[in-house]
Design an enzyme around this catalytic site. Structure first.
Site, PDB file in Angstrom:
ATOM      1  N   MET A   8      -8.573   8.377  -0.465  1.00 15.18           N
ATOM      2  CA  MET A   8      -9.343   8.805   0.718  1.00 15.18           C
ATOM      3  C   MET A   8      -9.823  10.234   0.507  1.00 15.18           C
ATOM      4  O   MET A   8      -9.037  11.091   0.073  1.00 15.18           O
ATOM      5  CB  MET A   8      -8.463   8.751   1.960  1.00 15.18           C
ATOM      6  CG  MET A   8      -7.884   7.374   2.240  1.00 15.18           C
ATOM      7  SD  MET A   8      -6.933   7.377   3.773  1.00 15.18           S
ATOM      8  CE  MET A   8      -6.449   5.658   3.879  1.00 15.18           C
ATOM      9  N   MET A  64     -11.904   4.771  -0.579  1.00 14.75           N
ATOM     10  CA  MET A  64     -12.502   5.092   0.720  1.00 14.75           C
ATOM     11  C   MET A  64     -13.109   6.481   0.589  1.00 14.75           C
ATOM     12  O   MET A  64     -12.573   7.479   1.099  1.00 14.75           O
ATOM     13  CB  MET A  64     -11.432   5.017   1.821  1.00 14.75           C
ATOM     14  CG  MET A  64     -11.085   3.575   2.180  1.00 14.75           C
ATOM     15  SD  MET A  64      -9.495   3.437   3.016  1.00 14.75           S
ATOM     16  CE  MET A  64      -8.418   3.485   1.596  1.00 14.75           C
ATOM     17  N   MET A  71     -11.376  -5.417   5.819  1.00 11.71           N
ATOM     18  CA  MET A  71     -10.508  -4.448   6.504  1.00 11.71           C
ATOM     19  C   MET A  71     -10.179  -4.984   7.890  1.00 11.71           C
ATOM     20  O   MET A  71     -11.072  -5.255   8.690  1.00 11.71           O
ATOM     21  CB  MET A  71     -11.199  -3.094   6.627  1.00 11.71           C
ATOM     22  CG  MET A  71     -11.270  -2.284   5.338  1.00 11.71           C
ATOM     23  SD  MET A  71      -9.687  -2.030   4.498  1.00 11.71           S
ATOM     24  CE  MET A  71      -8.738  -1.167   5.764  1.00 11.71           C
ATOM     25  N   HIS A  92      -1.262  -1.347  -4.211  1.00 12.98           N
ATOM     26  CA  HIS A  92      -2.538  -0.978  -3.589  1.00 12.98           C
ATOM     27  C   HIS A  92      -2.574   0.545  -3.406  1.00 12.98           C
ATOM     28  O   HIS A  92      -1.705   1.117  -2.751  1.00 12.98           O
ATOM     29  CB  HIS A  92      -2.658  -1.696  -2.244  1.00 12.98           C
ATOM     30  CG  HIS A  92      -3.937  -1.455  -1.520  1.00 12.98           C
ATOM     31  ND1 HIS A  92      -5.097  -2.165  -1.756  1.00 12.98           N
ATOM     32  CD2 HIS A  92      -4.250  -0.572  -0.539  1.00 12.98           C
ATOM     33  CE1 HIS A  92      -6.056  -1.748  -0.943  1.00 12.98           C
ATOM     34  NE2 HIS A  92      -5.573  -0.767  -0.193  1.00 12.98           N
ATOM     35  N   ASP A 122      -6.578  -6.207   4.453  1.00 16.47           N
ATOM     36  CA  ASP A 122      -5.868  -4.917   4.434  1.00 16.47           C
ATOM     37  C   ASP A 122      -5.845  -4.315   5.833  1.00 16.47           C
ATOM     38  O   ASP A 122      -6.895  -4.032   6.408  1.00 16.47           O
ATOM     39  CB  ASP A 122      -6.600  -3.985   3.452  1.00 16.47           C
ATOM     40  CG  ASP A 122      -5.976  -2.598   3.339  1.00 16.47           C
ATOM     41  OD1 ASP A 122      -4.898  -2.367   3.894  1.00 16.47           O
ATOM     42  OD2 ASP A 122      -6.592  -1.757   2.658  1.00 16.47           O
ATOM     43  N   ASP A 147      -4.599   3.729  -2.092  1.00 14.80           N
ATOM     44  CA  ASP A 147      -5.659   4.141  -1.165  1.00 14.80           C
ATOM     45  C   ASP A 147      -6.152   5.547  -1.492  1.00 14.80           C
ATOM     46  O   ASP A 147      -5.451   6.534  -1.253  1.00 14.80           O
ATOM     47  CB  ASP A 147      -5.131   4.122   0.273  1.00 14.80           C
ATOM     48  CG  ASP A 147      -4.984   2.715   0.800  1.00 14.80           C
ATOM     49  OD1 ASP A 147      -5.979   1.965   0.776  1.00 14.80           O
ATOM     50  OD2 ASP A 147      -3.870   2.354   1.243  1.00 14.80           O
ATOM     51  N   SER A 176       0.850  -1.199   0.000  1.00 14.99           N
ATOM     52  CA  SER A 176       0.000   0.000   0.000  1.00 14.99           C
ATOM     53  C   SER A 176       0.878   1.237   0.000  1.00 14.99           C
ATOM     54  O   SER A 176       1.694   1.433   0.907  1.00 14.99           O
ATOM     55  CB  SER A 176      -0.882   0.019   1.243  1.00 14.99           C
ATOM     56  OG  SER A 176      -1.374   1.332   1.438  1.00 14.99           O
ATOM     57  N   HIS A 223      -8.291   1.217  -3.967  1.00 16.75           N
ATOM     58  CA  HIS A 223      -9.186   1.048  -2.814  1.00 16.75           C
ATOM     59  C   HIS A 223      -9.853   2.393  -2.542  1.00 16.75           C
ATOM     60  O   HIS A 223      -9.210   3.314  -2.028  1.00 16.75           O
ATOM     61  CB  HIS A 223      -8.339   0.575  -1.620  1.00 16.75           C
ATOM     62  CG  HIS A 223      -9.103   0.387  -0.354  1.00 16.75           C
ATOM     63  ND1 HIS A 223      -8.481   0.166   0.866  1.00 16.75           N
ATOM     64  CD2 HIS A 223     -10.441   0.371  -0.089  1.00 16.75           C
ATOM     65  CE1 HIS A 223      -9.397   0.024   1.813  1.00 16.75           C
ATOM     66  NE2 HIS A 223     -10.589   0.154   1.269  1.00 16.75           N
TER      67      HIS A 223
HETATM   68  C1  DX5 Z   1      -5.896   1.879   5.670  1.00 22.87           C
HETATM   69  C2  DX5 Z   1      -5.518   1.522   4.248  1.00 22.87           C
HETATM   70  C3  DX5 Z   1      -4.447   0.526   4.168  1.00 22.87           C
HETATM   71  C4  DX5 Z   1      -3.150   0.945   4.816  1.00 22.87           C
HETATM   72  C5  DX5 Z   1      -2.528  -0.271   5.395  1.00 22.87           C
HETATM   73  O1  DX5 Z   1      -7.090   2.567   5.655  1.00 22.87           O
HETATM   74  O2  DX5 Z   1      -6.636   1.012   3.540  1.00 22.87           O
HETATM   75  O3  DX5 Z   1      -4.225   0.118   2.813  1.00 22.87           O
HETATM   76  O4  DX5 Z   1      -2.246   1.553   3.952  1.00 22.87           O
HETATM   77  O5  DX5 Z   1      -1.390   0.106   6.088  1.00 22.87           O
HETATM   78  P1  DX5 Z   1      -0.675  -0.882   7.094  1.00 22.87           P
HETATM   79  O6  DX5 Z   1      -0.245  -2.081   6.311  1.00 22.87           O
HETATM   80  O7  DX5 Z   1       0.443  -0.071   7.630  1.00 22.87           O
HETATM   81  O8  DX5 Z   1      -1.696  -1.247   8.144  1.00 22.87           O
HETATM   82 ZN    ZN Z   2      -6.292   0.059   1.594  1.00 27.05          ZN
END
Ligand code: DX5
Ligand code: ZN
Length: 222
Positions: free
Chosen positions: A35, A66, A135, A31, A173, A33, A8, A64
């Site tokens: 947000m 969010m 998650m 991956h 994740d 993210d 990620s 992903h």
């Molecule tokens: C959290 C993200 C993850 C995050 C995971 O909301 O969706 O993808 O980057 O990070 P680690 O592996 O550090 O928990």
């Molecule tokens: Zn993620």
């Protein structure tokens, strides 16, 4: 079973993505993210950045989302050749229509649930998606501890996938490291997102290989 490791980039250097991507060439995918500061209390980047990322790497991008209003926006993220787009059950109005919209753009469709969302809520939706994302931390930030309660959810979804003869990928994740990856793999996960454990490592490709071996060994010994 093939075990896939997807670092990620939430834990990468945001102003140097091109060089950061080169340090994780052993990964099965990246991956990404997205947000929006509303669905989760953190803000990363949007559509323009994701499209540009896919132009500078040949690794598959696993996006992903969010964000609020994924029904409206998911298909746009699926354009431009990304590998997969995952939306959150909690934010969706019409999950099946959104899955179809993502697939119509040539990407795999993923459905994610937050830690407090029960598996029963998505039972009827699994067959419409290519991958399910459990998650194992509250979404929003990297570096949190893996929640043991996610193990039972992974196991329940694995049974649903297998009993229905589906080929759905089962992704986890949050808090994935050399210990938790074994627990998640034994419970039935096959695709692993790892942020801080990979990017915090001095040899990221070596960590990716170690994570893959840990997942494979956990399955072969269980
Ligand atoms: C959290 C993200 C993850 C995050 C995971 O909301 O969706 O993808 O980057 O990070 P680690 O592996 O550090 O928990
Ligand atoms: Zn993620």
């Amino acid at each position: 079973m093939t075990m896939r490791i997807q670092p990620s980039i939430l834990s990468a250097d945001f102003v140097n993505f091109e060089s950061e991507f080169k340090t994780i060439s052993a990964a099965d995918g990246i991956h990404v993210d997205v947000m929006d500061g509303h669905f989760v209390p953190n803000l990363t980047f949007g559509l323009g950045m994701v499209k540009r990322m896919q132009e500078i790497t040949t690794l598959p991008l696993d996006v992903h989302l969010m964000i609020e209003n994924p029904d409206q926006l998911a298909a746009q993220y699926a354009e431009g050749g990304v590998f997969s787009v995952t939306v959150h059950f909690e934010a969706l109005t019409d999950p099946i229509a959104t899955a179809k919209a993502i697939k119509s753009k040539g990407a795999r469709a993923g459905l994610s649930i937050k830690p407090n969302t029960p598996v029963a809520d998505i039972d009827d939706l699994i067959q419409h998606f290519d991958q399910i994302l459990v998650m194992s931390v509250e979404p929003g930030f990297g570096g949190q501890a893996f929640m043991p309660s996610s193990i039972e959810k992974i196991s329940t979804i694995r049974n649903l996938i297998d009993s229905r003869g589906l080929a759905t990928w089962l992704q986890v994740d949050g808090g994935i490291d050399l210990v938790s990856i074994g627990q998640a793999a034994s419970a039935g996960a096959d695709t692993f997102v790892a942020g801080s454990s990979v990017f915090g490592s001095s040899d990221r490709n070596e960590m990716i290989r170690k994570l893959r071996v840990a997942a494979e060994s956990a399955v072969s010994s269980s």
